[in-house]
Design a protein around this motif. Structure first.
Motif, short mmCIF file in Angstrom:
data_model
loop_
_atom_site.label_atom_id
_atom_site.label_comp_id
_atom_site.label_asym_id
_atom_site.label_seq_id
_atom_site.Cartn_x
_atom_site.Cartn_y
_atom_site.Cartn_z
N MET A 1 0.83 -1.18 0.00
CA MET A 1 0.00 0.00 0.00
C MET A 1 0.87 1.24 0.00
N SER A 2 0.25 2.36 -0.08
CA SER A 2 0.92 3.64 -0.16
C SER A 2 1.75 3.94 1.07
N ALA A 3 2.84 4.65 0.86
CA ALA A 3 3.67 5.07 1.98
C ALA A 3 2.93 6.08 2.85
N ALA A 4 1.86 6.68 2.33
CA ALA A 4 1.08 7.66 3.08
C ALA A 4 0.15 6.99 4.09
N SER A 5 0.05 5.69 4.04
CA SER A 5 -0.86 4.97 4.94
C SER A 5 -0.36 5.03 6.37
N PRO A 6 -1.24 5.40 7.31
CA PRO A 6 -0.83 5.40 8.70
C PRO A 6 -0.75 4.00 9.31
N LEU A 7 -1.13 2.98 8.56
CA LEU A 7 -1.15 1.64 9.12
C LEU A 7 0.24 1.07 9.34
N GLY A 8 1.19 1.44 8.50
CA GLY A 8 2.50 0.83 8.62
C GLY A 8 2.41 -0.67 8.41
N ASP A 9 3.27 -1.42 9.05
CA ASP A 9 3.22 -2.87 8.97
C ASP A 9 2.16 -3.39 9.94
N LEU A 10 1.32 -4.27 9.44
CA LEU A 10 0.32 -4.89 10.31
C LEU A 10 0.97 -6.06 11.04
N GLU A 11 0.61 -6.21 12.29
CA GLU A 11 1.09 -7.34 13.09
C GLU A 11 0.17 -8.53 12.85
N LEU A 12 0.72 -9.63 12.36
CA LEU A 12 -0.07 -10.83 12.13
C LEU A 12 -0.34 -11.50 13.48
N ILE A 13 -1.62 -11.63 13.82
CA ILE A 13 -2.03 -12.26 15.07
C ILE A 13 -2.24 -13.75 14.87
N ARG A 14 -2.96 -14.10 13.78
CA ARG A 14 -3.18 -15.51 13.48
C ARG A 14 -3.53 -15.65 12.00
N THR A 15 -3.27 -16.83 11.48
CA THR A 15 -3.70 -17.16 10.13
C THR A 15 -3.98 -18.66 10.10
#
Length: 138
Positions: A1-15
């Motif tokens: 996604m865009s570098a402008a996204s405030p999300l940054g890297d999402l932490e994977l909790i489970r898959t």
């Protein structure tokens, strides 16, 4: 996604075979919050949709029935409802589950904070061959 996204890297909790969950923090110092809305900062809803989409894509890396190492592509947002705002400093959890895989992939997504559900949506994806980034921009 865009570098402008405030999300940054999402932490994977489970898959797992039936879905995935990720988390992120709505950073109080993110400039996107200053303008949305002045005097009452909340995380724009589009970032909740992005979190759900990125959670689906994280799941798809290991579980999607993609031919030839393919990818999933968001085809439709069949439902999206926002229930309450996400405030600066909130920890946000995006939980997606596979609802149907007969015609593409249909996911139910629930986005929540410690105050409860903030959004729910149904996202439909199509499965196809991997796209080269240069090909998709030309």
């Amino acid at each position: 996604m865009s570098a402008a996204s405030p999300l940054g890297d999402l932490e994977l909790i489970r898959t797992g075979a039936l879905g995935a969950a990720t988390a992120f923090d709505a950073r109080a110092d993110d400039p996107v919050l200053d303008g949305h809305y002045p005097g009452f900062p909340v995380l724009p809803g589009v970032f909740l949709i992005e979190a759900a989409d990125r959670t689906v894509r994280q799941w798809a890396r290991t579980h999607a029935p993609a031919p030839d190492g393919g990818d999933v592509e968001l085809a439709a947002m069949e439902r999206c409802r926002f229930h309450r705002p996400v405030f600066p400093g909130d920890r946000v959890l995006s939980d997606v589950s596979v609802v149907d895989s007969a015609a593409g992939l249909l996911f139910k997504a629930v986005v929540a904070t410690n105050r409860g559900k903030v959004a729910d949506m149904r996202l439909r994806y199509r499965v196809g061959p991997a796209h080269d980034q240069e090909e998709s921009t030309s």
